[in-house]
Write a protein that holds these residues in place. Structure first.
Motif, short mmCIF file in Angstrom:
data_model
loop_
_atom_site.label_atom_id
_atom_site.label_comp_id
_atom_site.label_asym_id
_atom_site.label_seq_id
_atom_site.Cartn_x
_atom_site.Cartn_y
_atom_site.Cartn_z
N MET A 32 -54.11 -46.74 -4.45
CA MET A 32 -55.35 -47.97 -4.14
C MET A 32 -55.39 -48.41 -5.46
SD MET A 32 -59.00 -47.45 -2.04
CE MET A 32 -59.47 -46.60 -3.52
N THR A 33 -55.92 -50.05 -5.78
CA THR A 33 -56.36 -50.07 -7.03
C THR A 33 -57.53 -49.89 -7.97
OG1 THR A 33 -54.93 -52.59 -6.47
CG2 THR A 33 -56.12 -52.38 -8.44
N PHE A 34 -57.77 -48.65 -8.91
CA PHE A 34 -58.44 -47.83 -8.27
C PHE A 34 -58.64 -47.54 -9.95
CE2 PHE A 34 -61.76 -44.32 -7.98
CZ PHE A 34 -62.99 -44.69 -8.02
N GLY A 35 -59.94 -47.96 -10.86
CA GLY A 35 -59.36 -47.55 -12.15
C GLY A 35 -60.32 -47.22 -12.51
N ILE A 36 -60.87 -46.47 -13.48
CA ILE A 36 -62.24 -45.61 -13.97
C ILE A 36 -62.52 -45.92 -15.13
CG2 ILE A 36 -63.77 -43.36 -13.92
CD1 ILE A 36 -63.37 -42.89 -10.54
N MET A 44 -51.87 -47.98 -15.23
CA MET A 44 -50.45 -49.66 -14.90
C MET A 44 -49.83 -49.29 -16.20
SD MET A 44 -54.91 -51.53 -16.35
CE MET A 44 -55.07 -53.11 -16.22
N PHE A 47 -47.45 -48.52 -13.64
CA PHE A 47 -46.73 -49.75 -11.92
C PHE A 47 -46.18 -50.49 -13.05
CE2 PHE A 47 -51.17 -48.03 -10.40
CZ PHE A 47 -50.47 -47.45 -8.90
N ARG A 62 -52.99 -51.48 -3.63
CA ARG A 62 -53.80 -51.74 -2.53
C ARG A 62 -55.56 -52.20 -2.80
NH1 ARG A 62 -50.61 -54.99 1.31
NH2 ARG A 62 -49.22 -54.92 0.21
N ALA A 63 -56.09 -53.64 -2.92
CA ALA A 63 -57.02 -53.75 -3.34
C ALA A 63 -58.00 -52.83 -2.48
CB ALA A 63 -57.39 -55.23 -3.70
N THR A 64 -57.99 -52.60 -1.29
CA THR A 64 -58.99 -51.99 -0.04
C THR A 64 -58.49 -50.91 -0.02
OG1 THR A 64 -59.50 -52.80 1.69
CG2 THR A 64 -57.58 -54.23 1.30
N ARG A 84 -69.63 -43.66 -5.04
CA ARG A 84 -68.42 -44.05 -4.69
C ARG A 84 -67.20 -43.77 -4.39
NH1 ARG A 84 -72.31 -49.13 -5.26
NH2 ARG A 84 -74.54 -47.37 -5.69
N PRO B 26 -68.36 -51.73 -7.30
CA PRO B 26 -67.74 -50.74 -8.86
C PRO B 26 -66.07 -51.02 -8.80
CG PRO B 26 -69.03 -49.02 -7.41
CD PRO B 26 -69.08 -50.38 -7.11
N GLN B 27 -65.64 -50.90 -7.06
CA GLN B 27 -64.09 -50.80 -7.06
C GLN B 27 -63.65 -52.49 -6.51
OE1 GLN B 27 -62.03 -50.50 -4.00
NE2 GLN B 27 -60.83 -51.11 -5.25
N PRO B 29 -61.01 -55.39 -8.24
CA PRO B 29 -59.05 -55.34 -8.77
C PRO B 29 -60.00 -55.80 -10.44
CG PRO B 29 -58.89 -55.48 -6.88
CD PRO B 29 -60.15 -55.25 -6.83
N GLY B 33 -62.28 -52.37 -14.65
CA GLY B 33 -63.11 -51.08 -14.71
C GLY B 33 -64.54 -51.46 -13.47
N VAL B 34 -64.87 -50.55 -13.99
CA VAL B 34 -66.16 -50.60 -12.52
C VAL B 34 -67.67 -51.00 -12.62
CG1 VAL B 34 -65.70 -47.80 -11.79
CG2 VAL B 34 -66.68 -47.82 -14.57
N LEU B 56 -69.69 -45.58 -15.99
CA LEU B 56 -68.81 -44.84 -16.86
C LEU B 56 -69.64 -44.32 -17.50
CD1 LEU B 56 -65.68 -43.67 -17.53
CD2 LEU B 56 -65.22 -46.33 -18.27
N TYR B 81 -61.23 -47.29 -25.13
CA TYR B 81 -60.03 -46.95 -25.14
C TYR B 81 -58.32 -47.47 -25.21
CZ TYR B 81 -61.75 -47.52 -20.54
OH TYR B 81 -61.55 -48.80 -19.28
N PHE B 140 -48.43 -59.73 -17.21
CA PHE B 140 -49.14 -58.46 -17.14
C PHE B 140 -47.60 -57.95 -17.92
CE2 PHE B 140 -48.99 -54.26 -13.85
CZ PHE B 140 -50.03 -53.68 -15.14
N PHE B 141 -47.22 -57.55 -16.54
CA PHE B 141 -45.18 -56.52 -16.47
C PHE B 141 -45.03 -57.01 -18.48
CE2 PHE B 141 -45.94 -56.93 -12.69
CZ PHE B 141 -45.35 -55.92 -11.62
N PHE B 144 -47.05 -54.90 -21.14
CA PHE B 144 -46.87 -54.40 -21.23
C PHE B 144 -46.25 -53.93 -21.46
CE2 PHE B 144 -50.36 -51.81 -19.23
CZ PHE B 144 -51.11 -51.94 -18.89
#
Lengths: 177, 389, 216
Positions: A32-36, A44, A47, A62-64, A84, B26-27, B29, B33-34, B56, B81, B140-141, B144
């Motif tokens: 899942m696309t989930f970053g904290i 990232m 990926f 995946r975004a969901t 969450r 908060p989730q 893409p 972040g959140v 956070l 960060y 993006f690629f 990075f």
């Protein structure tokens, strides 16, 4: 696979079918696309071009939560976020897997002592399959974690009766959620 | 009957609409972040927005009051960060201001080179993820790939890929190896060619310009009123950079560089494209600074002898307070430290640039389309670790 | 303009309640009475010579005698800055949960809005006449203000466990619910006290390192 889940006898035929299903499952683990937090940046990087997680069939974030099999929890979970994370996990379809990435989600990390609102490890909230320690873990470490998860998925019994400990663990979690 | 009347009251509108509450995050893409934003929608137009932050929050200020000055350096890494070097630098300068010491000359020059390298890495992430927000996956690629080379360079002296803990009060943790400067210069040569690629990929792309020009225009008075700094401020045409105007490191006075500001090239002054273009040009200015820094790098120690002795026991500055501002990739980071003579401060406040830049959002979103909200959030380039601390 | 000239300029306005300039501090500051804070801020912003366009930072500091609220002002066109302080002394006989109050400057500088909400959230300083006064970082249901020196760390938030040795949610037995943990003394951290090898300041500091040879 509903009704047949872990009901068939554990013989060679069922075992062979299990292996085939496991191979299919482990070769397309969609995260899942989930970053904290900080670890999300290293996620990232995994990926992206240099490390390229797509080699292991896990390169399409995946975004969901409803479309993903794997939730990588990358970064500190605090009291506000924990609700969450729990909800995201509950929205995922079975089979679902969890990787705890980074020291904070493995057990508090640098915020263990004075963090008044951080959860000391995401395993207090959701069951974790693989722990990847490090602050943040190097991309190689996360890739190793995903490889370990692939091994674990490949060994899983889908139709055959599961062993006792596995069943108990699942029953416990099903009772809560 | 009543329902029928509702539909026939206004002849111009044949569809009945009502206000819709939409939760972004908060989730999500593209919230980097959140971040959570509560949007009130009228069709596709945003009528009101309310930011909800704190997903956070990691108690950084409380930790600062409980650990020693040196032990707090790694926690500053984890605020922003993406630009750990710059955060280390700001914290070290604050503690040095409290103690009344100054880093040796070689350390100052190396600090500048490392901070500028990290600035490029940070802007590369902004560039890459902004592409994804708008719908272009390829940048993006590319971003990075170059970022990995910077991380490899910074890993050599510090030993860490992302959170370096390299710049410390009094100087640097250790000196760089002998081939490091050559490799940095080689990276600079390489990067200039790559930068031209980025512009053909994204900056001058018609679709990208269409999605960002004239969107999210921030007038100059709003910049001042909301306390926005960094590329957000310069994108609106305010020529201000702490490195040039209040040099906090000596080498910044000696090197020659420009401060890029927005010019309204493709639309109104202060739109998303201007902020994006300021970041892109800042990367090239950083390359200029690094080149001059490498050429003028003096020899000598990288840590004050006084500090080396001080480190044998926890640092205990005299009672007093210090406020230090530094130009981070996202704006002005300020540390306000109040000491009362102990081994740890009694108050340790971080004025985070992302926090102030994000406070613009609630006034910026109403009246725009929902698709532009993502472009606007991306152009502010926030890091939630720093917003919540 | 340097701080001295700015202070002279402030004094020349004839507003009462403007203290002396503490020029011995690293960042010279002026102590201002809370009653004239808004007038002083508005003057500093609007006067063409002071031209403080931006309120850079708002901080509250808890001291033993009360609270300081510190405002860092910057001028981007004139390249100078000034620090203002409002000191709120704790009245005698007030308990530890006393909440000091100062006027909100969000009407003069909108950037103060979020800063002041954060100071309320983390330190419990009230800002009167604030346009949107609520917590910003912690959830609305949070109890207490964590940056207070006598803050008691919570062991749970709702059903979310916050302790290191808490039982995970999915391993809990409904027939045998976990016992509520004992209330902690004020200021105690969540985990065990540091070991004797710890370098934390509360462990008595680090033992002095042996002198290395060849080092002056």
């Amino acid at each position: 696979m509903g009704l047949l889940n872990n009901t068939l006898p554990d013989n060679k035929l069922v075992g062979a079918v299990d292996t085939a299903v496991g191979w299919g499952r482990k070769s397309s683990v969609w995260p899942m696309t989930f970053g904290i937090a900080c670890c999300a940046i290293e996620m990232m990087a995994v990926f992206a071009a240099t490390f390229d997680l797509d080699r292991f069939g896990a390169g399409i974030p995946r975004a969901t939560p409803r479309q993903s099999d794997l939730i990588i929890v990358p970064g500190t979970v605090n009291a506000k976020m924990a609700v969450r994370v729990r909800r995201l996990y509950d929205q995922m379809a079975e089979p679902r897997y969890v990787i705890a990435m980074g020291a904070c989600v493995c057990g508090g990390g640098p915020y263990v002592k004075w963090g008044y609102n951080t959860v000391k490890g995401v395993h207090k909230i959701i069951p974790v399959d693989i722990f990847v320690p490090g602050c943040p873990p190097r991309p190689e470490a996360l890739m190793d974690g995903i490889l370990k998860l692939r091994e674990k998925i490949g060994r899983e019994a889908v139709f055959a009766r599961r062993n006792e400990a596995n069943t108990q663990m699942n029953a416990k979690y099903d009772a809560v959620s | 009957m009543e329902a029928l009347e509702m539909y026939t009251v206004d002849d111009r509108s044949d569809v009945y609409t009502e206000e819709l509450k939409l939760n972004l995050g908060p989730q999500h893409p593209s919230t980097h972040g959140v971040l959570r934003v509560e949007l009130s929608m009228d069709g596709e137009i945003i009528t009101a927005s309310r930011c909800d932050i704190g997903y956070l929050h990691r108690c950084a200020e409380k930790i600062g009051e409980n650990v020693t000055y040196l032990q707090y350096t790694p926690y500053t890494d984890r605020m922003d960060y993406l630009a750990s070097m710059n955060n280390n630098l700001a914290w070290s300068l604050t503690v040095e201001k409290l103690l009344g010491v100054e880093a040796p000359e070689r350390a100052q020059w190396l600090r500048m080179i490392c901070a500028e390298l990290n600035r490029i890495a940070s802007h590369l992430i902004a560039f890459g993820t902004y592409g994804i927000d708008i719908g272009a996956n390829t940048p993006f690629f590319y971003a990075f790939r170059e970022r990995e080379s910077i991380m490899a360079l910074l890993e050599r002296p510090s030993g860490a890929r992302m959170l370096y803990n390299y710049i410390q009060p009094g100087g640097l943790r250790r000196d760089v190896d002998e081939n490091w400067v050559t490799d940095v210069l080689a990276f600079c040569d390489d990067f200039e060619k790559r930068w031209a690629e980025y512009n053909t990929l994204l900056s001058n792309n018609r679709i990208f310009i269409g999605r960002t020009a004239n969107i999210g225009v921030i007038p100059q008075d709003v910049v001042y009123a909301c306390g926005a700094t960094g590329p957000v401020m310069r994108g609106s045409g305010i020529k201000w950079d702490l490195r040039r105007d209040v040099p906090y490191l000596k080498p910044y006075e000696e090197v020659d560089f420009d401060v890029p500001v927005g010019e309204g090239t493709h639309g109104t002054l202060g739109d998303c494209w201007d902020r994006y273009w300021v970041r892109m040009r800042e990367m090239m200015e950083s390359i200029r600074i690094i080149r001059q820094g490498c050429a003028a790098l003096p020899g000598g120690e990288v840590m004050e002898k006084v500090m080396k002795k001080m480190y044998k026991t926890p640092l205990t500055p005299e009672a007093g307070e210090a406020y230090m501002r530094c130009e981070n990739p996202r704006g002005e980071l300020g540390f306000y430290v109040v000491a009362e003579g102990g081994t740890s401060p009694i108050r340790c406040r971080a004025r985070a640039p992302s926090f102030c830049n994000l406070s613009l959002l609630d006034s910026l979103l109403p009246g725009t389309m929902i698709a532009d909200a993502v472009a606007i959030i991306g152009s502010l380039d926030i890091v939630l670790g720093e917003v919540d601390r | 303009m340097n701080e001295q000239q700015l202070h002279d300029k402030l004094r020349a306005t004839g507003l009462g309640g403007i203290g002396e300039l503490e020029s011995s501090a690293r960042d010279p500051f002026v102590v201002v009475e809370a009653s004239v804070l808004l007038e002083v801020m508005a003057f500093l912003r609007d006067d063409s010579e002071t031209a403080m366009e931006m309120l850079h930072n708002v901080t509250a500091v808890q001291r033993e005698t009360g609270f300081d609220v510190v405002y860092h002002l910057c001028s981007y066109s004139r390249h100078h800055s000034l620090t203002l302080k409002v000191i709120v002394a704790q009245p005698e006989g007030e308990a530890g949960d006393w909440e000091p109050a100062v006027p909100s400057v969000a009407s003069v500088y909108p950037s103060a809005n979020w800063h002041e909400r954060e100071q309320w959230d983390l330190l419990g300083v009230r800002f009167n006449d604030h346009p949107d006064f609520r917590r910003i970082i912690l959830p609305e249901e949070w109890i207490g203000h964590p940056l207070r020196k006598d803050y008691v760390y919570p062991s749970t938030f709702g059903e979310i466990p916050l302790e290191l040795d808490a039982i995970p949610l999915y391993e809990r037995d409904e027939n045998d619910p976990p016992k509520p943990s004992e209330p902690r003394p004020a200021g105690t951290p969540l985990t065990q006290p540091p070991s004797e090898y710890s370098t934390r300041p509360d462990a008595g500091g680090r033992a002095p390192a042996p002198e290395k040879k060849g080092e002056s």
